[in-house]
Enzyme design. Structure first.
Site, PDB file in Angstrom:
ATOM      1  CG  LEU A  78     -65.562 -66.029 -48.784  1.00 36.92           C
ATOM      2  CD1 LEU A  78     -64.137 -65.509 -50.007  1.00 36.92           C
ATOM      3  CD2 LEU A  78     -65.010 -67.657 -47.860  1.00 36.92           C
ATOM      4  CG  ASP A  79     -66.159 -65.269 -41.585  1.00 37.47           C
ATOM      5  OD1 ASP A  79     -67.652 -65.366 -41.191  1.00 37.47           O
ATOM      6  OD2 ASP A  79     -65.930 -65.551 -40.997  1.00 37.47           O
ATOM      7  CD  GLN A  80     -64.129 -57.177 -41.087  1.00 34.09           C
ATOM      8  OE1 GLN A  80     -62.861 -57.342 -41.850  1.00 34.09           O
ATOM      9  NE2 GLN A  80     -64.153 -58.287 -39.754  1.00 34.09           N
TER      10      GLN A  80
ATOM     11  CG  HIS B 256     -68.972 -67.486 -38.727  1.00 41.76           C
ATOM     12  ND1 HIS B 256     -68.193 -66.667 -39.517  1.00 41.76           N
ATOM     13  CD2 HIS B 256     -69.513 -67.257 -37.758  1.00 41.76           C
ATOM     14  CE1 HIS B 256     -69.249 -65.383 -38.997  1.00 41.76           C
ATOM     15  NE2 HIS B 256     -69.241 -65.412 -38.084  1.00 41.76           N
TER      16      HIS B 256
ATOM     17  CE  LYS C 262     -63.004 -66.243 -38.932  1.00 38.79           C
ATOM     18  NZ  LYS C 262     -63.626 -64.751 -39.258  1.00 38.79           N
TER      19      LYS C 262
END
Ligand code: URA
Length: 246
Positions: free
Chosen positions: A114-116, A197, A200
């Protein structure tokens, strides 16, 4: 199995360190009476399956393979060697990070990243087959994301996410398996794969922008409401079968 080998298999250090922990009286084993008893003989033999014990006062149980979930907080990276933010692995106790493994990497691994700034449900395991089953695009395990958008969502954006959008690195369109508008700036999006991503980029491709992203569900398994951000716990048998259910 000797107690020192049990501790070694669970990530408490080298065999020598584990023998030392026992000999110095840091290890208690829970007996049939339900009480924890100190054991000083590091070669004492126990049936590992179902064994409960304490190491330096911390209760633990034997698990041949580890299956965990973490409620990932914002501001953490899923990498072992993070570039800018603390690693999610710092949220786990050392034995889970040190479990010996036949592969090059020790300990449990995050299943997908998962992204930051993304929060929510993250699975970790040291079972290679399980990791493959949960992360392979061929297995099409549904993942549900709560998406907060910068601009109000319109019907055509939702329709395009379902029809499929082309992302820059692949001519084949990717589509959401489900897209349920929850509020004008909140969409519940279900994906069957996990490209870089992906949420997004898909939302950007339809002319909107992700402001907040939270993973709430994998398969039929929901992030437990009582698990605060930053907390982890073991997955039960029931959790594991929910994860494999679409
Ligand atoms: N899609 C994204 O864009 N980011 C995540 O962290 C997960 C899915």
């Amino acid at each position: 199995m000797q107690l020192q080998d049990i501790l070694f298999s669970q990530g408490f250090g080298t065999r020598r360190v584990c023998a030392g922990l026992v000999q110095q009286g840091w290890v208690k084993v829970v007996g049939a009476d339900g009480e924890a008893h100190q054991v000083f003989d590091s070669t004492a033999s126990f049936e590992p399956v179902g064994l409960h014990f304490e190491v330096q006062g911390v209760p633990w149980h034997y698990a041949e393979k580890a299956y965990l979930l973490l409620n990932k907080p914002a501001g953490t990276e899923c990498s072992q060697k993070p570039s800018a933010w603390p690693s999610i692995y710092t949220l786990l106790p050392a034995p889970l990070r040190q479990r010996p493994s036949k592969s090059a990497v020790q300990g449990v691994q995050a299943i997908g990243r998962l992204d930051q700034d993304t929060t929510g449900l993250l699975l970790l395991s040291d079972d290679g087959q399980f990791i493959h089953r949960m992360s392979s695009p061929k297995k099409q395990v549904p993942k549900v994301y709560e998406v907060t958008t910068k601009h109000p969502l319109d019907d055509s954006q939702v329709a395009r996410l379902l029809d499929g959008v082309v992302l820059d690195d692949d001519p084949k369109p990717v589509r959401a398996a489900a897209a349920e508008p929850v509020a004008e700036d909140h969409l519940r999006l279900t994906l069957l794969e996990g490209k870089y991503h992906q949420v997004k980029r898909m939302v950007a491709a339809v002319g909107n922008r992700v402001e907040g992203l939270h993973r709430s569900q994998i398969g039929a398994f929901h992030l437990p409401e009582d698990l605060a951000p930053g907390q982890w716990r073991w997955l039960s048998e029931a959790d594991l079968s929910a994860l494999s259910t679409a």
